[in-house]
Design an enzyme around this catalytic site. Structure first.
Site, PDB file in Angstrom:
ATOM      1  N   ARG A 221       0.846  -1.200   0.000  1.00  0.00           N
ATOM      2  CA  ARG A 221       0.000   0.000   0.000  1.00  0.00           C
ATOM      3  C   ARG A 221       0.879   1.247   0.000  1.00  0.00           C
ATOM      4  O   ARG A 221       0.588   2.235  -0.657  1.00  0.00           O
ATOM      5  CB  ARG A 221      -0.961  -0.001   1.204  1.00  0.00           C
ATOM      6  CG  ARG A 221      -1.824   1.218   1.205  1.00  0.00           C
ATOM      7  CD  ARG A 221      -2.963   1.280   2.220  1.00  0.00           C
ATOM      8  NE  ARG A 221      -3.076   0.247   3.190  1.00  0.00           N
ATOM      9  CZ  ARG A 221      -2.483   0.269   4.404  1.00  0.00           C
ATOM     10  NH1 ARG A 221      -1.732   1.286   4.761  1.00  0.00           N
ATOM     11  NH2 ARG A 221      -2.653  -0.727   5.250  1.00  0.00           N
TER      12      ARG A 221
ATOM     13  N   TYR B  10     -15.881  18.475 -13.838  1.00  0.00           N
ATOM     14  CA  TYR B  10     -16.421  17.121 -13.937  1.00  0.00           C
ATOM     15  C   TYR B  10     -17.485  16.918 -12.852  1.00  0.00           C
ATOM     16  O   TYR B  10     -17.267  17.283 -11.685  1.00  0.00           O
ATOM     17  CB  TYR B  10     -15.269  16.116 -13.793  1.00  0.00           C
ATOM     18  CG  TYR B  10     -15.743  14.703 -13.622  1.00  0.00           C
ATOM     19  CD1 TYR B  10     -16.556  14.111 -14.579  1.00  0.00           C
ATOM     20  CD2 TYR B  10     -15.403  13.961 -12.504  1.00  0.00           C
ATOM     21  CE1 TYR B  10     -17.018  12.816 -14.423  1.00  0.00           C
ATOM     22  CE2 TYR B  10     -15.856  12.663 -12.337  1.00  0.00           C
ATOM     23  CZ  TYR B  10     -16.676  12.099 -13.296  1.00  0.00           C
ATOM     24  OH  TYR B  10     -17.128  10.817 -13.123  1.00  0.00           O
TER      25      TYR B  10
ATOM     26  N   ASP C 151      -6.810  20.291 -12.307  1.00  0.00           N
ATOM     27  CA  ASP C 151      -7.134  19.028 -12.976  1.00  0.00           C
ATOM     28  C   ASP C 151      -6.727  19.191 -14.441  1.00  0.00           C
ATOM     29  O   ASP C 151      -7.341  19.950 -15.193  1.00  0.00           O
ATOM     30  CB  ASP C 151      -8.645  18.766 -12.837  1.00  0.00           C
ATOM     31  CG  ASP C 151      -9.069  17.451 -13.474  1.00  0.00           C
ATOM     32  OD1 ASP C 151      -8.371  16.955 -14.375  1.00  0.00           O
ATOM     33  OD2 ASP C 151     -10.124  16.913 -13.069  1.00  0.00           O
TER      34      ASP C 151
ATOM     35  N   LYS D 158      -7.918   8.466 -18.627  1.00  0.00           N
ATOM     36  CA  LYS D 158      -8.182   9.160 -19.884  1.00  0.00           C
ATOM     37  C   LYS D 158      -6.938   9.181 -20.790  1.00  0.00           C
ATOM     38  O   LYS D 158      -6.432   8.150 -21.153  1.00  0.00           O
ATOM     39  CB  LYS D 158      -8.706  10.561 -19.566  1.00  0.00           C
ATOM     40  CG  LYS D 158      -9.852  10.576 -18.531  1.00  0.00           C
ATOM     41  CD  LYS D 158     -11.061   9.821 -19.030  1.00  0.00           C
ATOM     42  CE  LYS D 158     -12.313   9.898 -18.180  1.00  0.00           C
ATOM     43  NZ  LYS D 158     -12.267   9.629 -16.781  1.00  0.00           N
TER      44      LYS D 158
HETATM   45  C1  LIG Z   1     -11.815  16.035 -15.883  1.00  0.00           C
HETATM   46  C2  LIG Z   1     -12.025  14.828 -15.026  1.00  0.00           C
HETATM   47  N1  LIG Z   1     -11.467  14.783 -13.809  1.00  0.00           N
HETATM   48  C3  LIG Z   1     -11.630  13.705 -12.992  1.00  0.00           C
HETATM   49  C4  LIG Z   1     -12.376  12.624 -13.396  1.00  0.00           C
HETATM   50  C5  LIG Z   1     -12.557  11.442 -12.466  1.00  0.00           C
HETATM   51  O1  LIG Z   1     -11.735  10.390 -12.883  1.00  0.00           O
HETATM   52  P1  LIG Z   1     -12.058   8.841 -12.695  1.00  0.00           P
HETATM   53  O2  LIG Z   1     -13.249   8.514 -13.533  1.00  0.00           O
HETATM   54  O3  LIG Z   1     -10.810   8.158 -13.155  1.00  0.00           O
HETATM   55  O4  LIG Z   1     -12.323   8.599 -11.249  1.00  0.00           O
HETATM   56  C6  LIG Z   1     -12.968  12.622 -14.661  1.00  0.00           C
HETATM   57  C7  LIG Z   1     -13.776  11.468 -15.115  1.00  0.00           C
HETATM   58  O5  LIG Z   1     -14.440  11.523 -16.129  1.00  0.00           O
HETATM   59  C8  LIG Z   1     -12.787  13.754 -15.502  1.00  0.00           C
HETATM   60  O6  LIG Z   1     -13.332  13.829 -16.721  1.00  0.00           O
END
Ligand SMILES: Cc1ncc(COP(=O)(O)O)c(C=O)c1O
Length: 387
Positions: free
Chosen positions: A56, A108, A180, A205
């Protein structure tokens, strides 16, 4: 905690993508990082080990990925998580009850859900603002503000935050600037160059790029912040398995090859769409009609493959979704294959309808993640779907 190999920063992006953070395996010389599927490590004696005690806390495959992405972002320490949301929630554990965070109102849907439905119950306070105008961010700060969080371009409205301007505000207010960077990837945008303190991704992604795992990653430059995040990672435990870490590591080796193609396809498809349905109905930072095109050009080296479109009605949107053949109707983005989704009922269903309406996440809005297929086939698919 995982720290980059300093010499990796002497290489250009493409070389970093392939080699950064990785060294031939000490046991066999294997050029590809082995997948260390172990939960624990045999200790040589009481209090004597090779630096690894329990997986971990540390895993060599995960560390290679963490060093690799940290080097791509121009950061120093990387922390891989089990999902993008795992990264976001672990970052938020840096804060305590009574702390105040200024967050982008357009981000998101899962990020908003975490803040509004979970973290608020623990006494964290949020003010959501339109971060397109840095003055909104400045005005939202108060004496309890510990962080400013933004996503740029945003999902799904492709709104751009002026990273340099907001970075300057965060610095002046003594708040952490958290970005992000999922949509742009470090190939097109490196927020540390504009004053970010923490850069994070859903590695599900573009970093992975092949839609075959779920993961997240956070990168920092400051050693003290890195120590705090390492403590949270080990304590809260939202860590990825070694195989998933390896899949992202394999993905980042071609990031510099995939991103230009996503960008090229994105630009051509956005242009075609603008001619087909009018540029006022196509939201893509690479189009001169995008209100923040000049800012996007300043802080991004390309615009990628994410496009949103207004189709005119939910029925029209449903018809298009029912007819596409090369684009697949699915959540997520950033893979080699093209996807199309309906944010209001999918990724942003957790945002209350009034807030969606106010933000512009309309029921007729569709989001395209343009993959790296032949652009003629992609446009042909849209042509038949729109007809
Ligand atoms: C811009 C963005 N940030 C964070 C996330 C969250 O990521 P995860 O789906 O890997 O938990 C997403 C998911 O679509 C996203 O599009």
């Amino acid at each position: 905690m995982t720290r980059i190999f300093d010499e990796d920063l002497n290489s250009e992006f493409a070389t970093r993508a392939i080699h950064a953070g990785q060294r031939p395996d000490l046991l066999s010389g294997a050029i590809m990082t082995p997948i260390y599927t172990t939960s624990t490590y045999v200790q040589e004696g009481l209090g004597k080990n090779k630096g690894y005690e329990y997986a971990r806390g540390r895993n060599p495959t995960r560390e290679a990925l963490e060093r690799n992405v940290a080097a791509l972002e121009g950061g120093k320490h990387g922390f891989a998580f089990s999902s993008g949301m795992g990264a976001t929630s672990s970052i938020m554990m840096l804060f305590k009850s009574g702390d105040h965070v200024v967050a982008s109102e357009s981000s998101y849907g899962g990020t908003f859900r975490l803040f509004d439905k979970v973290l608020r119950n623990y006494g964290l306070c949020f003010t959501y603002v339109d971060t397109r105008d840095p003055e909104n961010v400045e005005n939202a700060c108060n004496e309890h503000t510990v962080a400013i969080m933004t996503e740029t371009p945003t999902n799904p409205l492709m709104r751009i935050t002026d990273l340099a301007a907001v970075g300057e505000i965060a610095k002046r207010k003594g708040a952490l600037f958290i970005v992000d960077n999922t949509f742009a990837s470090p190939f097109f945008q490196r927020p540390f160059e504009f004053g970010a303190d923490i850069v994070y991704h859903s590695s599900t992604k573009y970093l992975n790029g092949h839609s075959d795992m779920v993961g997240g990653i956070a990168i920092v430059r400051d050693d003290g912040l890195a120590e705090r995040l390492q403590f949270i990672l080990n304590t809260a435990g939202a860590v990825p398995g070694a195989f998933d870490a390896w899949l992202v590591l394999r993905g980042t080796k071609t990031l510099h090859l995939r991103m230009p193609r996503h960008d090229e396809n994105g630009r051509q498809i956005a242009k075609w769409l603008a001619e087909k349905i009018g540029d006022e109905n196509v939201i893509y930072p690479g189009l001169p009609s995008h209100p923040q095109h000049e800012l996007a050009k300043r802080q991004m080296k390309g615009f990628g493959g994410m496009i949103s479109i207004l189709t005119g009605s939910k029925e029209k949107a449903a018809k298009i979704l029912g007819k596409v053949r090369v684009f697949s109707l699915a959540e997520s983005l950033g893979g080699v294959e093209s996807l199309i989704s309906h944010p209001a009922s999918m990724t942003h269903a957790s945002v209350p309808p009034e807030a969606r309406a106010r933000l512009g996440i309309r029921d007729d809005l569709l989001r395209l993640s343009c993959g790296v297929e032949d652009v003629g086939d992609l446009i042909g698919d849209l042509e038949q779907a729109f007809t």
